[in-house]
Design an enzyme around this catalytic site. Sequence first.
Site, short mmCIF file in Angstrom:
data_model
loop_
_atom_site.label_atom_id
_atom_site.label_comp_id
_atom_site.label_asym_id
_atom_site.label_seq_id
_atom_site.Cartn_x
_atom_site.Cartn_y
_atom_site.Cartn_z
N HIS A 133 106.24 -53.53 -6.52
CA HIS A 133 105.15 -54.11 -5.73
C HIS A 133 104.29 -54.97 -6.64
CE1 HIS A 133 101.18 -53.33 -3.36
NE2 HIS A 133 101.63 -54.55 -3.16
N LEU A 173 101.71 -54.19 -11.85
CA LEU A 173 102.97 -54.03 -11.13
C LEU A 173 103.09 -52.55 -10.78
CD1 LEU A 173 105.79 -54.80 -10.09
CD2 LEU A 173 106.63 -54.56 -12.43
N GLU A 174 103.23 -52.26 -9.49
CA GLU A 174 103.38 -50.88 -9.02
C GLU A 174 104.86 -50.65 -8.74
OE1 GLU A 174 101.17 -48.03 -5.72
OE2 GLU A 174 101.62 -50.10 -5.17
N ILE A 175 105.46 -49.76 -9.51
CA ILE A 175 106.88 -49.44 -9.34
C ILE A 175 106.99 -48.13 -8.56
CG2 ILE A 175 108.96 -48.69 -10.58
CD1 ILE A 175 108.34 -50.80 -12.67
N THR A 230 98.50 -47.91 -4.12
CA THR A 230 97.46 -48.93 -4.00
C THR A 230 97.13 -49.26 -2.55
OG1 THR A 230 99.18 -50.62 -4.32
CG2 THR A 230 97.91 -49.97 -6.26
#
Length: 763
Positions: A498, A509-511, A547
């Site tokens: 994301h 960066l959201e993994i 998030t």
Amino acid sequence: MVACRAIGILSRFSAFRILRSRGYICRNFTGSSALLTRTHINYGVKGDVAVVRINSPNSKVNTLSKELHSEFSEVMNEIWASDQIRSAVLISSKPGCFIAGADINMLAACKTLQEVTQLSQEAQRIVEKLEKSTKPIVAAINGSCLGGGLEVAISCQYRIATKDRKTVLGTPEVLLGALPGAGGTQRLPKMVGVPAALDMMLTGRSIRADRAKKMGLVDQLVEPLGPGLKPPEERTIEYLEEVAITFAKGLADKKISPKRDKGLVEKLTAYAMTIPFVRQQVYKKVEEKVRKQTKGLYPAPLKIIDVVKTGIEQGSDAGYLCESQKFGELVMTKESKALMGLYHGQVLCKKNKFGAPQKDVKHLAILGAGLMGAGIAQVSVDKGLKTILKDATLTALDRGQQQVFKGLNDKVKKKALTSFERDSIFSNLTGQLDYQGFEKADMVIEAVFEDLSLKHRVLKEVEAVIPDHCIFASNTSALPISEIAAVSKRPEKVIGMHYFSPVDKMQLLEIITTEKTSKDTSASAVAVGLKQGKVIIVVKDGPGFYTTRCLAPMMSEVIRILQEGVDPKKLDSLTTSFGFPVGAATLVDEVGVDVAKHVAEDLGKVFGERFGGGNPELLTQMVSKGFLGRKSGKGFYIYQEGVKRKDLNSDMDSILASLKLPPKSEVSSDEDIQFRLVTRFVNEAVMCLQEGILATPAEGDIGAVFGLGFPPCLGGPFRFVDLYGAQKIVDRLKKYEAAYGKQFTPCQLLADHANSPNKKFYQ
């Protein structure tokens, strides 16, 4: 003129470009040690020049720790006492890092103001000895020269730096809620002038070596060397050392003067600053600018101005004393502790906890050339990844490629790239309408519209052409990855990545991993993100992940507050004055009203009443009228190309009137409105940790600050709970729960912290 310059440079200071401090990768190599007992400093003598090499053990960077201070003082005393030594060179043994600043752990370990003040005074004494040295000292700078490192360098009689992109000089202490504490507030204005010094100290920005030379911060530049029998970094350091030794000898022999001729503008500025009236006007204008931009949330900038002013008006002794006192005061503030906590969180989130992937990702393919897809492409080709950008239509593909080129060309305009480098980077991108070349892809990132059936279709199409090792990553902001992976033949190779818009500017960066995602797939996704320069949090799969799930209930409260009659401008003012970089109503416009509607509907179905608040019909009516936010030119505000000022969209009046709610006076003060938003955000964040969506509070804080704009001065939702007090937050939630119901019910983990005052997220 001086006041204008000061205001101009401070216009780049916003509250707050916090913690954009760089992480510098440095490779250790061994130098001979004069004394085996020394672990941080060693020196040798070449002719009559002492070469002092700095090399903090077990670290990629040199930091000014107590151990380094002690060894450095010992070495310099030996040099000053030796009749055979006439000059000295200070150089780092680490390529890419001279000195990166003070050891933050050393500062964090201090329990009292007196301890911190004493550290500052000790550093001032060491640096003063360098400045007053009868034997000339040359600072040979290669790589990052920041904070205390710069304070050491400017106390030397001469500075030589490599003309390399990794060589930057700066005073980033303000980004940690502090100020230069080793004399920098007094020496820097004398060296580069008050306006330039304030610019450096108030913004924390780094300056490249060529710019530093023009400012007078560096005396000579050395071109880096290319490959030879030894690696380029090693050859460059050896060459820099040779040049520095030559200049050190020249200074000792009086063949080279350490004094620099100042230009006309510098002379005029310096003369203007001797006039009391001009100085007072400069102080006044700069203070006004800082107050406006920081909104009183960050104490460090005003104290920096105060310390500089003290030195100029009352003399250096008073300035140094004021500097050490204010340094101590600032380091002990909640704001500094919050910002230092974010720094530690960044360090944590720039590591790959899954280890090295089995196969490096060298060929990337991106599905969808829209805003997000093109943004992902830009940060990928920029780092040398061969990238295919695919879209279904030629118009969309052309637009996406133009976006990538424009992003790179903007760097040329800012002189961060040459035209040749831009074209070389852009050549890594291939735009196409089919799946040709996907058989070589190591990873495919889909950035198509948020529609599950569409994502299923492209996943099936991709799996028909990609190799077995290829990873499929979805850039969804809310759809569960397990649902996307449901149609995959290899769910262990499916993961969420994301990104946040604009991709080239947003650090996070959201993994997202599912129960079936393999460790190697996770390792590869993190490795790609790190290569793209991202700060990474890894979360478990679930609706909204972390998030979006935190943002959604706060946005629901935004709608309710608007329905209760608070106009968008006032709401924006209340949220920015609390520390959010973007006002709440503006944020909806920036995200896109249609996107906000989509997320509200999807998460509302999953979480039910707890995610309620405002009536989503408000968003539905806005979408039906084409009020999609900035991208359509109208949302809560009216947007015009090239016009910064934005007026309220008067066409929203009828929509708001039709959905108006009576405000509840007991929870409608300005402070209550702020805390209604923040407590819903914080409560949801803590619930994500409680449910295992988050692995650590640190990742939660990093995700909230760097992805959603949670106030950096508060350190993130978990740091905020620790510093503000869990009991006080729970009391607030219960007050609002009495007025509105379950949406404000404190989660169990937050209640546990409230019931146990010694229980903290950070020990």
